[in-house]
Design an enzyme around this catalytic site. Structure first.
Site, PDB file in Angstrom:
ATOM      1  N   LYS A 126      34.312 -37.274 -28.881  1.00 40.27           N
ATOM      2  CA  LYS A 126      35.497 -37.392 -28.021  1.00 40.27           C
ATOM      3  C   LYS A 126      36.694 -37.663 -28.907  1.00 40.27           C
ATOM      4  CE  LYS A 126      36.332 -37.458 -23.530  1.00 40.27           C
ATOM      5  NZ  LYS A 126      35.536 -36.918 -22.426  1.00 40.27           N
ATOM      6  N   GLY A 183      39.339 -30.364 -22.869  1.00 38.65           N
ATOM      7  CA  GLY A 183      40.309 -31.227 -22.199  1.00 38.65           C
ATOM      8  C   GLY A 183      39.685 -32.499 -21.653  1.00 38.65           C
ATOM      9  N   ASP A 184      40.527 -33.397 -21.255  1.00 39.23           N
ATOM     10  CA  ASP A 184      40.173 -34.609 -20.509  1.00 39.23           C
ATOM     11  C   ASP A 184      41.489 -35.057 -19.858  1.00 39.23           C
ATOM     12  OD1 ASP A 184      37.682 -36.651 -20.373  1.00 39.23           O
ATOM     13  OD2 ASP A 184      39.479 -37.868 -20.461  1.00 39.23           O
ATOM     14  N   THR A 239      34.022 -29.589 -13.201  1.00 41.03           N
ATOM     15  CA  THR A 239      33.657 -31.015 -13.128  1.00 41.03           C
ATOM     16  C   THR A 239      33.620 -31.455 -11.669  1.00 41.03           C
ATOM     17  OG1 THR A 239      34.819 -31.261 -15.227  1.00 41.03           O
ATOM     18  CG2 THR A 239      34.149 -33.274 -14.118  1.00 41.03           C
ATOM     19  N   ASN A 261      42.645 -32.630 -11.956  1.00 45.01           N
ATOM     20  CA  ASN A 261      41.712 -31.523 -11.942  1.00 45.01           C
ATOM     21  C   ASN A 261      40.376 -31.870 -11.270  1.00 45.01           C
ATOM     22  OD1 ASN A 261      39.370 -30.304 -13.792  1.00 45.01           O
ATOM     23  ND2 ASN A 261      40.957 -28.778 -13.401  1.00 45.01           N
ATOM     24  N   SER A 285      31.583 -25.862 -20.152  1.00 52.59           N
ATOM     25  CA  SER A 285      32.114 -25.643 -21.507  1.00 52.59           C
ATOM     26  C   SER A 285      31.054 -24.972 -22.382  1.00 52.59           C
ATOM     27  CB  SER A 285      32.525 -26.972 -22.151  1.00 52.59           C
ATOM     28  OG  SER A 285      33.807 -27.375 -21.733  1.00 52.59           O
TER      29      SER A 285
HETATM   30  N1  GLU Z   1      36.184 -34.257 -20.806  1.00 54.34           N
HETATM   31  C1  GLU Z   1      35.075 -33.720 -20.083  1.00 54.34           C
HETATM   32  C2  GLU Z   1      33.974 -34.754 -19.967  1.00 54.34           C
HETATM   33  O1  GLU Z   1      34.273 -35.931 -19.843  1.00 54.34           O
HETATM   34  C3  GLU Z   1      34.616 -32.357 -20.599  1.00 54.34           C
HETATM   35  C4  GLU Z   1      34.319 -32.267 -22.032  1.00 54.34           C
HETATM   36  C5  GLU Z   1      34.043 -30.837 -22.515  1.00 54.34           C
HETATM   37  O2  GLU Z   1      34.117 -29.911 -21.735  1.00 54.34           O
HETATM   38  O3  GLU Z   1      33.755 -30.709 -23.699  1.00 54.34           O
HETATM   39  O4  GLU Z   1      32.815 -34.468 -19.940  1.00 54.34           O
END
Ligand code: GLU
Length: 451
Positions: free
Chosen positions: A129, A168-169, A213, A244, A383
């Site tokens: 992350k 993203g996040d 998600t 999102n 992803s």
């Molecule tokens: N940020 C997202 C998560 O918390 C997706 C991370 C990703 O697609 O790599 O899982």
């Protein structure tokens, strides 16, 4: 808080001593260790190889300076992070968060959760992350672009399709991924599509990634309901957040026959008994980037309650609650309010939105509770589907990609329940998710030796 298994207590004490001041990281590691008592009892080989100690120590942590120039010509300074936590199952994979609250402890908690979440998807991806304390709120597109370019000018040397694949996040969506990918391509002189996910559909992105998600969380909650002989049809749903994850969770829940009556942002929440108008919500939050009060102003059936009143979206009575905003947004008192009002299912669309006290309240009240590392795994799973499409230079239809996502979520749900049964905690999704994710990573780490 219950006592840890005697073999795990020193591990937790070591984590506290080695990572001072990182409250969210302590919370996330503690939550995993709480489930691992029966695992260490059955698998002494994990303790012999110090697997748990090793899995709690990131493989690599990168912290860097991000200077950039704002529209007024002033130099601004932020801090960038990438924690490459565990690569036993595949390249590090996980999002980037741009939010003023970001510091090492948040990135480490998110990276840690990501390891086990990614394992649960069954896809070949490790956990990582990153992010920055940069606040995109109120910044122009040109400022966001200059920030992203500066951020990538350091990050590019650490990532790659076989090394580390960010996405993203919070605070990082399609616009930011575009600027980040552009700078990566420029510096490396490579059109390496698989280095980032969440790309635009016209340039290597996957259909359904934007929705994944939120849709995935609802697919997971749908499986919980199904196991109880029920469904979303006719139910009332409250989501928190209005980004999102929340938007697409609401969209899928509504498509399955539920009425989604409330959502929130940091300024307050809206209640709309007729069901949220999702086109209006998208317009207000994603296009105009405004506060939720604008939604209530534009719709007669809606009322806005400001955060300053001291209330929370969890005060709104509902059958199903989907916390989709951020960590520790739903505490013990909120959980009590939900239980009092008859809520029976809670599935986390965000990462660690429920505090340990809230989780305890749900367990005691018999509310089905699905932790984020299982319930929100649909984002990262899609992803991984984007990476598959990039690797084969292909692009799949919406229907095919959504069907794959649903199949993955149904699979995670089944795996959580089976594992919970095997380890003496029937129906406990927290135990099932933690143990199933951990064992998969632990076995790979054992096989790869002491590295
Ligand atoms: N940020 C997202 C998560 O918390 C997706 C991370 C990703 O697609 O790599 O899982």
């Amino acid at each position: 808080m219950k006592h840890l298994d005697p073999t795990l207590q020193p591990v937790f004490e070591e984590i506290l001593a080695r990572n001072p001041g990182e409250a969210e990281f302590h919370q996330a590691t503690r939550e995993l260790l709480d489930s691992l008592g029966p695992v260490v009892a059955r698998h002494p080989e994990y303790t012999d190889a110090a697997i748990i100690r090793r899995v709690c120590e990131p493989e690599r942590q990168i912290i860097f300076r991000v200077p950039w120039v704002d529209d007024a010509g002033q130099v601004q300074l932020n801090r960038g992070f990438r924690v490459e936590f565990n690569s036993a199952l595949g390249p590090y994979k996980g999002g980037l968060r741009f939010h003023p609250s970001v510091y090492l402890g948040i990135i480490k908690f998110l990276g840690f959760e990501q390891i086990f979440k990614n394992a649960l998807t069954g896809m070949p991806i490790g956990g990582g992350k990153g992010g920055s304390d940069f606040d995109p709120k109120g910044r122009s597109d040109a400022e966001v672009m200059r920030f992203c370019q500066s951020f990538m000018t350091e990050l590019y040397r650490h990532i790659g399709e076989y090394t580390d694949v960010p996405a993203g996040d919070i605070g990082v969506g399609g616009r930011e991924i575009g600027y980040l990918f552009g700078q990566y391509k420029r510096i490396t002189n490579r059109y390496e599509s698989g280095v980032l996910t969440g790309k635009g559909i016209g340039w290597g992105g996957s259909l359904v990634r934007t929705e994944a998600t939120g849709y995935g969380t609802v697919f997971f909650a749908g499986e919980i309901l199904k196991a109880r002989g029920s469904s979303f049809d006719g139910k009332t749903v409250v989501v928190s957040g209005s980004g999102n994850v929340a938007t697409y969770a609401a969209e899928k829940a509504a498509a399955l026959g539920a009425t989604v009556i409330a959502c929130s942002d940091s300024s307050g929440y809206v209640v709309d008994e007729k069901g949220l108008d999702l086109d209006l919500l998208k317009e207000v939050k994603q296009v105009r980037r405004e506060r939720l009060s604008s939604y209530a102003e534009a719709r007669e059936s809606a009322r806005f309650v400001a955060t300053t009143t001291g209330g929370a979206v969890w005060d709104v009575p509902c059958d199903i609650a989907l916390p989709c905003a951020t960590q520790n947004e739903l505490d013990g008192d909120h959980a009590l309010a939900l239980v009092r009002n008859g809520c029976t299912v809670v599935a986390e669309g965000a990462n660690m939105p429920c505090t340990p006290e809230a989780v305890k309240v749900f367990a005691e009240a018999g509310v089905a509770f699905a932790p984020g590392k299982a319930a929100n795994a649909g984002g990262v799973a899609t992803s991984a589907l984007e990476m598959q499409q990039n690797a084969s230079r292909d692009s799949w239809s919406f229907a095919h990609t959504e069907a794959r996502l649903e199949e993955i979520m149904v699979g995670i749900h089944a795996r959580c329940l089976e594992t919970a049964d095997t380890y003496g905690a029937p129906g406990n999704y927290v135990a099932g998710a933690n143990i199933a994710g951990f064992i998969q990573v632990a076995d790979a780490m054992l096989a790869l030796g002491v590295i």
